[in-house]
Design a protein around this motif. Structure first.
Motif, PDB file in Angstrom:
ATOM      1  N   GLU A 138       0.824  -1.210   0.000  1.00  0.00           N
ATOM      2  CA  GLU A 138       0.000   0.000   0.000  1.00  0.00           C
ATOM      3  C   GLU A 138       0.858   1.260   0.000  1.00  0.00           C
ATOM      4  OE1 GLU A 138      -3.072   0.161  -0.718  1.00  0.00           O
ATOM      5  OE2 GLU A 138      -3.253  -2.026  -0.732  1.00  0.00           O
ATOM      6  N   LEU A 139       2.000   1.222   0.685  1.00  0.00           N
ATOM      7  CA  LEU A 139       2.899   2.372   0.653  1.00  0.00           C
ATOM      8  C   LEU A 139       3.480   2.569  -0.740  1.00  0.00           C
ATOM      9  CD1 LEU A 139       4.720   2.018   4.080  1.00  0.00           C
ATOM     10  CD2 LEU A 139       3.368   3.968   3.327  1.00  0.00           C
ATOM     11  N   TYR A 140       3.787   1.471  -1.407  1.00  0.00           N
ATOM     12  CA  TYR A 140       4.271   1.561  -2.790  1.00  0.00           C
ATOM     13  C   TYR A 140       3.198   2.218  -3.679  1.00  0.00           C
ATOM     14  CZ  TYR A 140       5.744   0.162  -7.464  1.00  0.00           C
ATOM     15  OH  TYR A 140       6.099   0.171  -8.794  1.00  0.00           O
ATOM     16  N   ASN A 141       1.962   1.822  -3.493  1.00  0.00           N
ATOM     17  CA  ASN A 141       0.876   2.396  -4.300  1.00  0.00           C
ATOM     18  C   ASN A 141       0.698   3.887  -4.026  1.00  0.00           C
ATOM     19  OD1 ASN A 141       0.171   0.082  -5.732  1.00  0.00           O
ATOM     20  ND2 ASN A 141      -1.186  -0.663  -4.113  1.00  0.00           N
ATOM     21  N   VAL A 142       0.869   4.285  -2.775  1.00  0.00           N
ATOM     22  CA  VAL A 142       0.764   5.704  -2.434  1.00  0.00           C
ATOM     23  C   VAL A 142       1.911   6.489  -3.056  1.00  0.00           C
ATOM     24  CG1 VAL A 142       0.962   7.366  -0.527  1.00  0.00           C
ATOM     25  CG2 VAL A 142      -0.552   5.378  -0.305  1.00  0.00           C
ATOM     26  N   TYR A 156       4.197   5.558  -5.531  1.00  0.00           N
ATOM     27  CA  TYR A 156       4.533   5.414  -6.952  1.00  0.00           C
ATOM     28  C   TYR A 156       3.331   5.307  -7.893  1.00  0.00           C
ATOM     29  CZ  TYR A 156       9.259   4.792  -5.222  1.00  0.00           C
ATOM     30  OH  TYR A 156      10.475   5.001  -4.615  1.00  0.00           O
ATOM     31  N   ASN A 157       2.160   5.066  -7.342  1.00  0.00           N
ATOM     32  CA  ASN A 157       0.970   4.962  -8.199  1.00  0.00           C
ATOM     33  C   ASN A 157      -0.066   6.035  -7.898  1.00  0.00           C
ATOM     34  OD1 ASN A 157       1.990   2.714  -9.550  1.00  0.00           O
ATOM     35  ND2 ASN A 157       1.085   1.261  -8.092  1.00  0.00           N
ATOM     36  N   GLY A 158       0.273   6.948  -6.997  1.00  0.00           N
ATOM     37  CA  GLY A 158      -0.633   8.056  -6.689  1.00  0.00           C
ATOM     38  C   GLY A 158      -1.896   7.655  -5.955  1.00  0.00           C
ATOM     39  N   ALA A 159      -1.860   6.538  -5.241  1.00  0.00           N
ATOM     40  CA  ALA A 159      -3.046   6.082  -4.502  1.00  0.00           C
ATOM     41  C   ALA A 159      -3.374   7.050  -3.373  1.00  0.00           C
ATOM     42  CB  ALA A 159      -2.816   4.680  -3.940  1.00  0.00           C
ATOM     43  N   ASP A 160      -4.651   7.186  -3.065  1.00  0.00           N
ATOM     44  CA  ASP A 160      -5.097   8.019  -1.960  1.00  0.00           C
ATOM     45  C   ASP A 160      -4.736   7.331  -0.642  1.00  0.00           C
ATOM     46  OD1 ASP A 160      -7.534   8.518   0.130  1.00  0.00           O
ATOM     47  OD2 ASP A 160      -7.120  10.325  -1.039  1.00  0.00           O
ATOM     48  N   VAL A 161      -4.112   8.075   0.273  1.00  0.00           N
ATOM     49  CA  VAL A 161      -3.617   7.452   1.507  1.00  0.00           C
ATOM     50  C   VAL A 161      -4.745   6.885   2.363  1.00  0.00           C
ATOM     51  CG1 VAL A 161      -1.416   8.639   1.660  1.00  0.00           C
ATOM     52  CG2 VAL A 161      -3.449   9.759   2.537  1.00  0.00           C
ATOM     53  N   ARG A 162      -5.865   7.578   2.430  1.00  0.00           N
ATOM     54  CA  ARG A 162      -6.971   7.078   3.259  1.00  0.00           C
ATOM     55  C   ARG A 162      -7.578   5.810   2.648  1.00  0.00           C
ATOM     56  NH1 ARG A 162      -8.352  10.511   7.363  1.00  0.00           N
ATOM     57  NH2 ARG A 162      -7.516  12.632   7.200  1.00  0.00           N
ATOM     58  N   GLU A 163      -7.642   5.763   1.332  1.00  0.00           N
ATOM     59  CA  GLU A 163      -8.143   4.548   0.682  1.00  0.00           C
ATOM     60  C   GLU A 163      -7.199   3.370   0.930  1.00  0.00           C
ATOM     61  OE1 GLU A 163      -8.996   5.133  -3.429  1.00  0.00           O
ATOM     62  OE2 GLU A 163     -10.484   6.710  -3.062  1.00  0.00           O
ATOM     63  N   SER A 164      -5.911   3.647   0.948  1.00  0.00           N
ATOM     64  CA  SER A 164      -4.939   2.583   1.215  1.00  0.00           C
ATOM     65  C   SER A 164      -5.078   2.058   2.640  1.00  0.00           C
ATOM     66  CB  SER A 164      -3.508   3.101   0.993  1.00  0.00           C
ATOM     67  OG  SER A 164      -3.271   3.311  -0.386  1.00  0.00           O
ATOM     68  N   VAL A 165      -5.340   2.961   3.587  1.00  0.00           N
ATOM     69  CA  VAL A 165      -5.596   2.523   4.967  1.00  0.00           C
ATOM     70  C   VAL A 165      -6.838   1.645   5.008  1.00  0.00           C
ATOM     71  CG1 VAL A 165      -6.218   3.271   7.301  1.00  0.00           C
ATOM     72  CG2 VAL A 165      -4.465   4.517   6.026  1.00  0.00           C
ATOM     73  N   GLY A 166      -7.869   2.044   4.262  1.00  0.00           N
ATOM     74  CA  GLY A 166      -9.100   1.254   4.193  1.00  0.00           C
ATOM     75  C   GLY A 166      -8.856  -0.137   3.641  1.00  0.00           C
ATOM     76  N   LYS A 167      -7.973  -0.241   2.654  1.00  0.00           N
ATOM     77  CA  LYS A 167      -7.666  -1.554   2.076  1.00  0.00           C
ATOM     78  C   LYS A 167      -6.958  -2.441   3.099  1.00  0.00           C
ATOM     79  CE  LYS A 167      -7.364  -0.167  -2.784  1.00  0.00           C
ATOM     80  NZ  LYS A 167      -6.472  -0.027  -3.952  1.00  0.00           N
ATOM     81  N   LEU A 168      -6.048  -1.838   3.882  1.00  0.00           N
ATOM     82  CA  LEU A 168      -5.356  -2.616   4.913  1.00  0.00           C
ATOM     83  C   LEU A 168      -6.332  -3.102   5.977  1.00  0.00           C
ATOM     84  CD1 LEU A 168      -2.085  -0.515   5.430  1.00  0.00           C
ATOM     85  CD2 LEU A 168      -2.225  -2.837   4.524  1.00  0.00           C
ATOM     86  N   MET A 169      -7.242  -2.227   6.387  1.00  0.00           N
ATOM     87  CA  MET A 169      -8.197  -2.594   7.439  1.00  0.00           C
ATOM     88  C   MET A 169      -9.251  -3.571   6.930  1.00  0.00           C
ATOM     89  SD  MET A 169      -7.185  -1.097  10.169  1.00  0.00           S
ATOM     90  CE  MET A 169      -8.602  -1.244  11.265  1.00  0.00           C
TER      91      MET A 169
END
Length: 342
Positions: free
Chosen positions: A304-308, A310-323
């Motif tokens: 998820e950090l890689y996506n944030v 290098y891929n411009g992922a939204d940080v809150r959405e990445s947290v949601g994916k982890l949870m």
């Protein structure tokens, strides 16, 4: 005969170690690439860009001449960023004797090759003893003689103990460890988790979130380490959980500070520009994400950090994916190995 050490690199850590060794009555020389920085350090006996307000001992030799600094030195310390190590090693070809011990203090995994620094050093100097010196050790605190403990890791016990003796003093305690792989990976991978901890802080999340990131982070670190041949116990030590704690919680940590800025909405590039120094975790995230994919190790936080980054992922959405990941046993390996049903 008095031990002589060459420190190659004039950043904060190279400078702090040079100060430490000089105070230890070790004949120390530091090589500075930049002529401008050399002039400032020589004339003012300070390194204001990387380690302000710390006086450089009079006996510390400072030079831009790498041949001069290497002369008659028994220990060569590599104190440049991870992705500059190969360039430095190429420059050192033909200049280092087999008897000289190479000590690395950078913490990362090379982007292009996805190799640890001991592996890169072996390409150029296969006959030299190698030591990874790592652990929870902010340069700013070491230079102020604040009590610190680190690990000297080498496959050669006598060499690990030699470095232990040279660097140890009343405020800098050095332990030894034969697990070079684990010690190197602990130092590199904790920077990724520290970026995540900083992002969490930047988003305004609390202690619960940071504790979860750190705990699951050390589990990710050990999973990759074991897959690469490291001893899992190493990640419970100074170069694992110890370095993770200090890097995730301190404002001395460039990785955490960069993460805070990213969590507040800055781009990766802007965050690095504001920090003004190398943020090892950013490049190590890319190396580790690719390496984990190559060998089939699942590292969800790193992904998820890689996506944030290098891929411009939204940080809150990445947290949601982890949870929102599928439910599982906390200790997957333990669960698989249990002989009794549960």
């Amino acid at each position: 005969m008095k031990t002589k050490v060459a420190v190659l690199g004039g950043g904060s850590w190279g400078t702090a170690l040079s100060v430490l060794l000089s105070k230890n009555d070790v004949d120390t020389g530091i090589w500075i690439r930049s002529k401008e920085q050399f002039e400032i350090m020589s004339n003012n006996r300070e390194n204001p860009k990387y380690l302000p307000d710390i006086k450089l001992p009079k006996q510390l030799e400072i030079s831009t001449d790498i041949d001069e600094i290497l002369k008659e030195r028994s220990i060569v310390v590599l104190a440049v960023p991870t992705n500059s190590v190969r360039e430095l090693l190429v420059q050192l070809e033909g200049k280092i004797q087999k008897s000289q011990v190479i000590v690395n203090v950078a913490k990362g995994i090379e982007n292009k090759s996805k190799k640890r620094i001991s592996e890169i050093a072996r390409e150029y100097f296969p006959d030299n003893d190698f030591v990874a010196l790592s652990g929870p050790s902010h340069a700013e605190e070491v230079a102020l003689d604040i009590p610190t403990t680190v690990v000297s890791a080498s496959t050669n016990k006598k060499v690990a103990e030699y470095i232990q003796d040279v660097f140890s003093c009343s405020t800098f305690r050095v332990y030894t460890n034969p697990d070079v792989i684990g010690v190197e990976l602990g130092g590199a991978l904790k920077n990724i988790i520290a970026l995540g901890a900083g992002i969490s802080d930047g988003l305004g999340y609390g202690d619960n979130t940071k504790a979860a990131l750190m705990t699951r982070g050390i589990y990710e670190m050990s999973k990759l380490g074991v897959a690469l041949g490291a001893d899992p116990d190493t990640f419970s030590g100074l170069s694992g959980i110890g370095d993770l704690i200090v890097t995730c919680t301190s404002m001395h940590s460039r990785n955490r500070r960069a993460g805070i800025l990213i969590g507040k909405g800055l781009s990766m590039e802007k965050a690095v520009e504001e920090i003004g120094m190398v943020v090892e975790g950013i490049k190590t995230t890319k190396s580790t994400y690719e390496l984990a994919g190559d060998i089939g190790v699942e590292m969800p936080i790193t992904k998820e950090l890689y996506n944030v980054l290098y891929n411009g992922a939204d940080v809150r959405e990445s947290v949601g994916k982890l949870m929102g990941r599928s439910m599982k046993h906390e200790m997957e390996i333990v669960a698989k190995n249990k002989k009794t049903s549960w």
